[in-house]
Motif scaffolding. Structure first.
Motif, short mmCIF file in Angstrom:
data_model
loop_
_atom_site.label_atom_id
_atom_site.label_comp_id
_atom_site.label_asym_id
_atom_site.label_seq_id
_atom_site.Cartn_x
_atom_site.Cartn_y
_atom_site.Cartn_z
N CYS A 122 13.43 -4.97 7.37
CA CYS A 122 13.26 -5.52 6.02
C CYS A 122 14.54 -5.30 5.22
N GLN A 123 14.71 -6.14 4.20
CA GLN A 123 15.88 -6.03 3.34
C GLN A 123 15.48 -6.22 1.89
N SER A 124 16.27 -5.64 0.99
CA SER A 124 16.00 -5.76 -0.43
C SER A 124 17.32 -5.72 -1.20
N SER A 125 17.35 -6.42 -2.31
CA SER A 125 18.54 -6.40 -3.18
C SER A 125 18.46 -5.19 -4.11
N PHE A 126 19.56 -4.97 -4.82
CA PHE A 126 19.56 -3.94 -5.85
C PHE A 126 20.43 -4.43 -7.00
N PRO A 127 20.30 -3.87 -8.20
CA PRO A 127 21.02 -4.38 -9.37
C PRO A 127 22.52 -4.14 -9.31
N GLY A 128 23.23 -4.77 -10.21
CA GLY A 128 24.67 -4.59 -10.27
C GLY A 128 25.06 -3.30 -10.98
N ASN A 129 26.36 -3.03 -11.00
CA ASN A 129 26.92 -1.89 -11.71
C ASN A 129 26.48 -0.54 -11.13
N VAL A 130 26.20 -0.53 -9.83
CA VAL A 130 25.78 0.72 -9.17
C VAL A 130 27.00 1.44 -8.61
N SER A 131 27.17 2.70 -8.99
CA SER A 131 28.35 3.46 -8.57
C SER A 131 28.03 4.59 -7.59
N SER A 132 26.74 4.82 -7.35
CA SER A 132 26.34 5.80 -6.34
C SER A 132 25.04 5.33 -5.70
N VAL A 133 24.87 5.68 -4.44
CA VAL A 133 23.67 5.19 -3.75
C VAL A 133 23.26 6.18 -2.66
N ASN A 134 21.95 6.33 -2.52
CA ASN A 134 21.37 7.18 -1.49
C ASN A 134 20.14 6.48 -0.93
N THR A 135 19.95 6.53 0.38
CA THR A 135 18.80 5.87 0.99
C THR A 135 17.93 6.88 1.74
N THR A 136 16.65 6.57 1.82
CA THR A 136 15.72 7.36 2.62
C THR A 136 14.83 6.40 3.41
N SER A 137 14.31 6.89 4.52
CA SER A 137 13.46 6.06 5.36
C SER A 137 12.40 6.95 5.99
N GLU A 138 11.14 6.55 5.88
CA GLU A 138 10.08 7.36 6.47
C GLU A 138 8.85 6.51 6.76
N PRO A 139 8.05 6.91 7.75
CA PRO A 139 6.83 6.17 8.08
C PRO A 139 5.76 6.34 7.00
N VAL A 140 4.93 5.32 6.82
CA VAL A 140 3.83 5.38 5.85
C VAL A 140 2.62 6.01 6.54
N PRO A 141 2.18 7.20 6.11
CA PRO A 141 1.16 7.97 6.83
C PRO A 141 -0.14 7.22 7.12
N ASP A 142 -0.65 6.45 6.16
CA ASP A 142 -1.94 5.79 6.34
C ASP A 142 -1.90 4.65 7.35
N ILE A 143 -0.71 4.20 7.70
CA ILE A 143 -0.56 3.07 8.62
C ILE A 143 0.04 3.50 9.95
N TYR A 144 0.91 4.47 9.89
CA TYR A 144 1.67 4.91 11.07
C TYR A 144 0.77 5.68 12.03
N ASP A 145 0.31 5.02 13.11
CA ASP A 145 -0.58 5.67 14.06
C ASP A 145 0.13 5.92 15.39
N SER A 146 -0.60 6.44 16.37
CA SER A 146 0.01 6.81 17.66
C SER A 146 0.53 5.60 18.42
N THR A 147 -0.11 4.44 18.25
CA THR A 147 0.35 3.22 18.92
C THR A 147 1.73 2.82 18.42
N ILE A 148 1.87 2.82 17.10
CA ILE A 148 3.16 2.48 16.49
C ILE A 148 4.19 3.55 16.83
N GLN A 149 3.77 4.80 16.77
CA GLN A 149 4.70 5.90 17.03
C GLN A 149 5.27 5.84 18.44
N SER A 150 4.46 5.49 19.42
CA SER A 150 4.95 5.44 20.80
C SER A 150 5.94 4.29 21.00
#
Length: 239
Positions: A151-179
């Motif tokens: 997936c992709q997303s835009s962000f606003p202008g005039n940004v001088s610092s940026v940090n990203t995080t990524s993690e599974p969504v607990p209610d959806i992320y099951d053993s089938t997806i995990q494997s």
């Protein structure tokens, strides 16, 4: 062109003024460090790929790829708390040419940026995207990034610092997806450069493959005064 008597290249990267290497060759803060591994923007220590005076852009290598792996055998690993990209006041992330990008299944990616309002006070900006898939059959098999494995997303202008995080969504992320997709990744990247490959959704070594980083476009300005004001600056007038 570079200033007279100054190097105009570092490896295969052209270094035009106001950028430069060495004393007297650049205007602050466009100091370029040149060594055997390439050209680097001294203020942020990111590697330079290309400098474009006409567009007021500089392509750099973004080394900050956030990732998290949760394997079915119980072993977990993460990129840790990355410090993220911090730019000087003369460089901003291009909001027209970069995207927050996330890889993985049942993955939520978040980008937090720092910007300044009209009152010059800093405030955070936040954006996110969600990627979903359960196995190889419902991963987008094109080079696009439309929410199935990527997936992709835009962000606003005039940004001088940026940090990203990524993690599974607990209610959806099951053993089938995990494997199928134990790892998730998030990063900001030049949209035109990034081409999604279906194998990325289940990759466990994407961050290793791009250990040096991914291309990113920065906007830069030589100053923020009016033309009438700055033309009176004499030798300090960048144009």
């Amino acid at each position: 062109m570079a200033r007279p008597g100054c190097p105009d290249k570092c490896g295969n990267v052209s270094i035009p003024y106001p950028f430069g290497t060495g004393n007297g060759c650049f205007q602050e803060p466009f100091n370029v460090t040149c060594n055997v591994s390439g050209a680097y923007l001294a203020s942020t220590k990111v590697r330079i790929l290309d400098i474009n005076l006409t567009l007021g852009e500089i392509r750099v290598q973004n080394p900050y790829i956030a990732w998290q792996c949760n394997h079915t055998n119980g072993t977990n690993s993460t990129s840790g708390d990355l410090e993220g990209l911090r730019l000087d006041p003369f460089h901003k992330l291009s909001y027209t040419k970069n995207k927050l990008t996330s890889l993985g299944c049942a993955t939520l990616a978040i980008v937090v940026g720092g910007t300044k309002g009209k009152n010059q006070l800093e405030y955070p900006t936040v954006n996110s995207c969600f990627s979903y898939c359960t196995d190889a059959s419902n991963v987008d098999n094109s080079s696009g990034c439309a929410g199935m494995g990527c997936c992709q997303s835009s962000f606003p202008g005039n940004v001088s610092s940026v940090n990203t995080t990524s993690e599974p969504v607990p209610d959806i992320y099951d053993s089938t997806i995990q494997s199928f997709s134990p790892c998730s990744y998030s990063f900001v990247v030049e949209e035109e450069w990034f081409k999604f490959d279906p194998s990325y959704a289940s990759s466990t070594d994407f961050a290793t493959k791009y250990a040096d980083g991914v291309p990113l476009v920065l906007d830069w300005i030589a100053g923020n005064g009016s033309c009438s004001e700055t033309s009176k600056m004499g030798s300090q007038y960048a144009c």
